[in-house]
Design a protein around this motif. Structure first.
Motif, mmCIF file in Angstrom:
data_model
loop_
_atom_site.group_PDB
_atom_site.id
_atom_site.type_symbol
_atom_site.label_atom_id
_atom_site.label_comp_id
_atom_site.label_asym_id
_atom_site.label_seq_id
_atom_site.Cartn_x
_atom_site.Cartn_y
_atom_site.Cartn_z
ATOM 1 N N TRP A 299 6.107 1.105 8.178
ATOM 2 C CA TRP A 299 4.826 1.308 8.186
ATOM 3 C C TRP A 299 4.575 2.761 8.436
ATOM 4 N N ARG A 300 3.952 3.483 7.919
ATOM 5 C CA ARG A 300 3.496 4.981 8.094
ATOM 6 C C ARG A 300 1.992 5.015 8.403
ATOM 7 N N PRO A 301 1.247 4.664 9.304
ATOM 8 C CA PRO A 301 -0.170 4.815 9.124
ATOM 9 C C PRO A 301 -0.890 5.946 8.886
ATOM 10 N N ALA B 31 5.658 6.992 12.360
ATOM 11 C CA ALA B 31 6.545 6.126 11.562
ATOM 12 C C ALA B 31 6.990 4.896 12.484
ATOM 13 N N ILE B 32 6.914 3.784 11.940
ATOM 14 C CA ILE B 32 7.356 2.478 12.577
ATOM 15 C C ILE B 32 8.156 1.771 11.612
ATOM 16 N N SER C 298 0.844 -1.333 -0.089
ATOM 17 C CA SER C 298 0.019 -0.221 0.081
ATOM 18 C C SER C 298 0.927 1.221 0.100
ATOM 19 N N ASP C 299 0.127 2.318 -0.210
ATOM 20 C CA ASP C 299 1.174 3.633 -0.133
ATOM 21 C C ASP C 299 1.718 4.062 1.431
ATOM 22 N N ARG C 300 1.322 3.173 2.375
ATOM 23 C CA ARG C 300 1.720 3.227 3.771
ATOM 24 C C ARG C 300 2.421 2.336 4.197
ATOM 25 N N LEU C 301 3.099 1.163 3.434
ATOM 26 C CA LEU C 301 3.660 0.119 4.064
ATOM 27 C C LEU C 301 4.838 -0.254 3.135
#
Length: 463
Positions: free
Chosen positions: A252-254, A259-260, A221-224
């Protein structure tokens, strides 16, 4: 491969910022597409991590545009110049225990880099040179160059990143790259312009800055982002023995404020000449921007927390310790708090951390009488179980007049459980290095101390 992918996904969703160095994006720009798809073509997926502004992250450039951008090539120039005042006053001007700094009480070009990204018709490539002190400091921490013929330490010394690859328009992007790329272990970027502080704590400074091998990036996805690595080893140009390193990463940036990352070195055999000893390492970070008021005098606040754990087993070492196999592990953490003022023109960072590394297998070898990671030295042993505990703290002030330059002042205080930092007598014998690198010199011993305080002034430029 399926088992490895599931392991990464499980570990990463449970724990954590962006990899060291410039972001790797999997959308149209990364693919090298020169124009959007024509009528009737499938719409492009959202470009990864483009849904918000992440320039606040530690380890990521604050720039949003490149001045040197064309259809085929995006250029990059970096200059890192510093002056370090060491309160220990080493007479040989040598700084120990740092991947980022090597000399004291002198003005130096720490790094000068020229290069950029090539992109066209799904083919991609990146080249960034390294000149200055980085060109000798980085290769000397790689013991694998002692194995076999052809001097890879010299062959690669002027290159920080060099890879080619291909992009597929699957999911939100898939990239396969081969060459030398950033290691992703330790949150901080290899390039100090991108960081909240100049001298990172031991968790970052003592873990790898580069890998040499293959990486597969997948953007579901655009966040992972998920990555798999097959490398020659732990910060090494060559293999230490006959086993490649295997690793994986999750970013991962939900949301725009969180940011993780979880970076995991799943298996490697990275003790030169000891095939039975294996290594594992997990590096996890979380970054949180919890305050953002652009019109206020104090306009932004964010923090980062990183924790690492690893071990070595076999070949005379173990995780828990035994009479014939002493403890050999790495445990550490670091915490940083950043404040931005006056529309991000000024910033202050408070931070520090601590590590415990019995066996000292990740402790940077002090350059005593020219010692390297390959030579070692009897003045600072790295036998299984040798104790090493260390801590540090720092205060950093940044003046950021525009997106292309940073003026930085930083105070650092570091300590260790054993003598490690260069004292006033330095770590170089009278008249210069003598005999083989790291060897003993009759009638002389290095001046090592348990503490160190220093002030760093730096000018950092990036285009």
């Amino acid at each position: 491969m399926r088992t490895l992918f599931l392991l990464v996904l499980g570990v990463g969703l449970a724990v954590p910022a962006f990899p060291q160095g410039a972001p790797d994006k999997g959308g149209p720009a990364a693919a090298g597409l020169s124009s959007p798809p024509g009528p009737g073509a499938a719409p492009l997926q959202a470009e990864p991590f483009a849904f918000a502004d992440f320039t606040w992250l530690n380890g990521t450039s604050r720039q949003t545009d490149s001045l040197l951008d064309t259809k085929y090539f995006t250029g990059e120039f970096r200059a890192d110049l510093n002056f370090v005042y060491d309160f220990n006053h080493p007479q040989d001007h040598t700084l120990t225990g740092s991947s980022e700094l090597g000399r004291t009480n002198e003005v130096h070009v720490q790094q000068l880099a020229v290069g950029g990204d090539f992109h066209w018709n799904h083919v991609r490539g990146r080249l960034l040179t390294q000149f200055g002190l980085y060109a000798t400091m980085t290769p000397r921490n790689d013991a694998s160059t002692a194995k076999g013929q052809w001097n890879t330490g010299d062959a690669y010394r002027y290159v920080s990143e060099a890879y080619g690859g291909y992009h597929w328009d699957a999911l939100h992007g898939v990239n396969l790259d081969a060459g030398i790329f950033m290691s992703y272990i330790g949150l901080f970027s290899y390039y100090n312009f991108d960081n909240w502080a100049y001298q990172p704590s031991y968790v970052s400074s003592n873990t790898p800055w580069f890998f040499n091998g293959l990486r597969l990036q997948v953007f579901p996805s655009d966040r992972l982002k998920l990555e798999l690595w097959l490398t020659n080893g732990w910060q090494s140009y060559n293999m230490f023995n006959n086993t490649p390193g295997v690793g994986a990463s999750l970013t991962w940036r939900p949301t725009a404020d969180l940011a993780i990352i979880s970076n995991n070195y799943i298996l490697g055999a990275d003790t030169l000449g000891n095939r039975k000893r294996t290594r594992r390492h997990t590096d996890n970070s979380i970054q949180w921007k919890y305050y953002d008021r652009p019109s206020a005098p104090l306009d932004k606040m964010a923090l980062s927390f990183t924790f690492d754990f690893g071990d070595e087993q076999g070949g005379g070492a173990s995780r828990s310790g035994a009479p014939d196999a002493p403890k050999q592990y790495f445990a550490g953490w670091m915490l940083y708090q950043r404040f931005w003022f006056a529309h991000d023109r000024h910033a202050i960072t408070l931070g520090g951390g601590a590590i415990s590394n019995p066996g000292r297998y990740l402790v940077l070898m002090p350059p005593i009488n020219g010692a390297t990671a390959t030579s070692g030295t009897p003045y600072f042993t790295q036998n299984p179980g040798d104790p090493y505990h260390a801590w540090d703290g720092s205060v950093t002030y940044d003046y950021l007049p525009n997106p292309f330059i940073t003026f930085r002042g930083e105070f650092n205080r570091r300590g260790a459980s054993v003598p490690y930092f260069a004292g006033s007598g330095g770590v170089t014998p009278p008249g210069g290095n003598q005999g083989a690198p790291g060897s003993t010199v009759p009638g002389w011993a290095p001046d090592l101390r348990k503490t160190e305080s220093r002030l760093t002034l730096a000018m950092l430029v990036k285009f």
